[in-house]
Design an enzyme around this catalytic site. Sequence first.
Site, PDB file in Angstrom:
ATOM      1  N   GLU A  28       0.809  -1.211   0.000  1.00 30.92           N
ATOM      2  CA  GLU A  28       0.000   0.000   0.000  1.00 30.92           C
ATOM      3  C   GLU A  28       0.848   1.269   0.000  1.00 30.92           C
ATOM      4  O   GLU A  28       0.319   2.374   0.080  1.00 30.92           O
ATOM      5  CB  GLU A  28      -0.931   0.007   1.220  1.00 30.92           C
ATOM      6  CG  GLU A  28      -2.010  -1.065   1.140  1.00 30.92           C
ATOM      7  CD  GLU A  28      -2.992  -1.007   2.293  1.00 30.92           C
ATOM      8  OE1 GLU A  28      -2.646  -0.435   3.359  1.00 30.92           O
ATOM      9  OE2 GLU A  28      -4.115  -1.521   2.144  1.00 30.92           O
ATOM     10  N   GLY A 139      -4.572 -15.098  -6.933  1.00 30.47           N
ATOM     11  CA  GLY A 139      -5.213 -15.694  -8.099  1.00 30.47           C
ATOM     12  C   GLY A 139      -5.696 -17.113  -7.871  1.00 30.47           C
ATOM     13  O   GLY A 139      -6.097 -17.794  -8.817  1.00 30.47           O
ATOM     14  N   ILE A 142      -7.827 -17.404  -2.565  1.00 28.84           N
ATOM     15  CA  ILE A 142      -7.588 -17.381  -1.120  1.00 28.84           C
ATOM     16  C   ILE A 142      -8.259 -16.163  -0.481  1.00 28.84           C
ATOM     17  O   ILE A 142      -8.889 -16.270   0.580  1.00 28.84           O
ATOM     18  CB  ILE A 142      -6.084 -17.403  -0.820  1.00 28.84           C
ATOM     19  CG1 ILE A 142      -5.466 -18.701  -1.334  1.00 28.84           C
ATOM     20  CG2 ILE A 142      -5.822 -17.238   0.680  1.00 28.84           C
ATOM     21  CD1 ILE A 142      -3.949 -18.747  -1.248  1.00 28.84           C
ATOM     22  N   GLN A 171      -7.972  -0.955  -7.801  1.00 33.50           N
ATOM     23  CA  GLN A 171      -9.131  -1.354  -8.595  1.00 33.50           C
ATOM     24  C   GLN A 171      -9.349  -2.868  -8.570  1.00 33.50           C
ATOM     25  O   GLN A 171     -10.489  -3.345  -8.628  1.00 33.50           O
ATOM     26  CB  GLN A 171      -8.952  -0.881 -10.043  1.00 33.50           C
ATOM     27  CG  GLN A 171      -8.895   0.624 -10.198  1.00 33.50           C
ATOM     28  CD  GLN A 171     -10.193   1.300  -9.798  1.00 33.50           C
ATOM     29  OE1 GLN A 171     -11.277   0.787 -10.088  1.00 33.50           O
ATOM     30  NE2 GLN A 171     -10.097   2.449  -9.149  1.00 33.50           N
ATOM     31  N   ARG A 172      -8.279  -3.619  -8.468  1.00 36.56           N
ATOM     32  CA  ARG A 172      -8.415  -5.077  -8.435  1.00 36.56           C
ATOM     33  C   ARG A 172      -9.197  -5.523  -7.211  1.00 36.56           C
ATOM     34  O   ARG A 172     -10.091  -6.370  -7.301  1.00 36.56           O
ATOM     35  CB  ARG A 172      -7.028  -5.719  -8.448  1.00 36.56           C
ATOM     36  CG  ARG A 172      -7.037  -7.236  -8.418  1.00 36.56           C
ATOM     37  CD  ARG A 172      -5.628  -7.795  -8.498  1.00 36.56           C
ATOM     38  NE  ARG A 172      -5.616  -9.248  -8.426  1.00 36.56           N
ATOM     39  CZ  ARG A 172      -4.526  -9.990  -8.467  1.00 36.56           C
ATOM     40  NH1 ARG A 172      -3.335  -9.405  -8.604  1.00 36.56           N
ATOM     41  NH2 ARG A 172      -4.582 -11.301  -8.393  1.00 36.56           N
ATOM     42  N   TYR A 177     -14.372  -7.230  -4.407  1.00 34.94           N
ATOM     43  CA  TYR A 177     -15.413  -7.027  -3.406  1.00 34.94           C
ATOM     44  C   TYR A 177     -16.783  -6.870  -4.062  1.00 34.94           C
ATOM     45  O   TYR A 177     -17.775  -7.441  -3.592  1.00 34.94           O
ATOM     46  CB  TYR A 177     -15.106  -5.801  -2.543  1.00 34.94           C
ATOM     47  CG  TYR A 177     -13.752  -5.853  -1.862  1.00 34.94           C
ATOM     48  CD1 TYR A 177     -13.167  -7.075  -1.520  1.00 34.94           C
ATOM     49  CD2 TYR A 177     -13.041  -4.699  -1.565  1.00 34.94           C
ATOM     50  CE1 TYR A 177     -11.926  -7.129  -0.905  1.00 34.94           C
ATOM     51  CE2 TYR A 177     -11.812  -4.741  -0.941  1.00 34.94           C
ATOM     52  CZ  TYR A 177     -11.257  -5.956  -0.615  1.00 34.94           C
ATOM     53  OH  TYR A 177     -10.029  -6.011  -0.012  1.00 34.94           O
ATOM     54  N   GLU A 189     -23.662   6.328  -1.699  1.00 36.25           N
ATOM     55  CA  GLU A 189     -24.221   7.241  -0.711  1.00 36.25           C
ATOM     56  C   GLU A 189     -23.339   8.448  -0.426  1.00 36.25           C
ATOM     57  O   GLU A 189     -23.742   9.349   0.301  1.00 36.25           O
ATOM     58  CB  GLU A 189     -24.493   6.482   0.603  1.00 36.25           C
ATOM     59  CG  GLU A 189     -25.480   5.327   0.417  1.00 36.25           C
ATOM     60  CD  GLU A 189     -25.721   4.555   1.708  1.00 36.25           C
ATOM     61  OE1 GLU A 189     -25.272   5.014   2.786  1.00 36.25           O
ATOM     62  OE2 GLU A 189     -26.363   3.500   1.638  1.00 36.25           O
TER      63      GLU A 189
END
Length: 207
Positions: A28, A139, A142, A171-172, A177, A189
């Site tokens: 990150e 990939g 998991i 974005q991945r 999610y 929202e």
Amino acid sequence: MASVRIREAEEGDCGQILRLIRELAEYEKLSDQVQISEEGGGPGCGGGGRGPPGPSSGPGGRTPRPLSLCRTPTSAALRADGFGENPLYRCLVADLPPAPGDPKGPRVVGYGLYYFIYSTWKGRTVYLEDIYVTPEYRGQGIGSKIIRSVAQVALDQGCSQFRLAVLDWNQRAMALYKGLGAQDLTEAEGWHAFRFDREAMRKLAGK
């Protein structure tokens, strides 16, 4: 390759979890903000706020900081905060069973660290602070298995929500999610996440 299993973390996993926390921070681009340690805590509750905002104030804020665990400089961190008398978090790990004759035991290749919060609108809620799978094992589904396991925990505990947040460039992760059925509350929202750093808290408290 042997199948990966998802299980509750044990105290002996803390060293491997810490390794993955540091990997996640590097991924990150926030390595300089990791203050957590396996045995000793960092400088209080400072460093920002990557955990959720107030109970009914939105989707939770994936804003940069180390683990969202308030602690004093003399307190233990990962071990005491997760495996002491009053644990502040729970954790699932993805591990590979050891090869025959391997004395090192299972290798942890991913984790999901979560805790419980409360929404004044929805009641009990699970917040997934971290989810991470080491690059060579991505990939393979998991991450999805970890998310499904946390969802099961939420249902077992009578929670109405399962929240997590993600940095806007990932974005991945967002696609994963959404593919699993999560709603992007920033899009839907318009919620914004805020945080009070340690110095801001001191000013608020008149210190």
